[in-house]
Design an enzyme around this catalytic site. Structure first.
Site: not given
Length: 160
Positions: A116, A135
């Site tokens: 991330d 995401d």
């Protein structure tokens, strides 16, 4: 179905390209944080061992999450093939969801966690969580499917 596979490939490719560029080429893994448009957009390195916001990451093997994601993708493919009157945009949304999910699956298989790097904060609130391009595609695809999936009740009334 061609639109589904094309959008899945694009989502997967953009996710992996963004991770390679930001985390490896810009060395975010070493630097840990890059201010882009502070505080609205920052790159913050994160290793997500769970699902959203790291939920379920304690002691759950990465392969469990891989299995769940692959099963969800398979169920989506099975479902979308049986939905009558699915608009083209619905197929694209399904592809975005699958491509994003497989982008995160790829990370888990290679690293053991999801990479991330996107972080947004605003208005004096410091958001500690990071997310990635996959995401975004997963959520956009899911929301699109909610609004674009034909209502079977309305389809049944048209047929009657």
């Amino acid at each position: 179905m061609k639109r589904l596979w094309t959008s899945a490939a694009i989502a997967f490719g953009l996710d992996q390209a963004s991770k390679y560029l930001v985390i490896h080429r810009m060395e975010l893994a070493r630097i840990r944080e890059i201010e882009v448009l502070p505080p609205v957009l920052n790159f913050r390195y994160g290793e997500n061992y769970g699902i959203n916001f790291g939920i379920g990451g304690d002691g759950v093997n990465a392969w469990v999450w891989v299995g769940i994601a692959v099963a969800v993708c398979a169920c989506l493919l099975w479902w979308v093939r049986r939905v009558h009157d699915m608009p083209n945009l619905g197929f694209i949304c399904c592809g975005l969801l699958i491509g994003g999910a497989l982008g995160n699956v790829f990370d888990r298989m290679v690293y053991g966690y999801v990479l991330d790097f996107l972080n947004n904060s605003c208005c004096g609130i410091n958001n500690p969580y990071s997310y990635n391009v996959a995401d975004i595609f997963v959520f956009a695809g899911a929301i699109g499917l909610v609004f674009l999936t034909p209502d079977p009740k309305k389809s049944a009334k048209k047929d009657a």
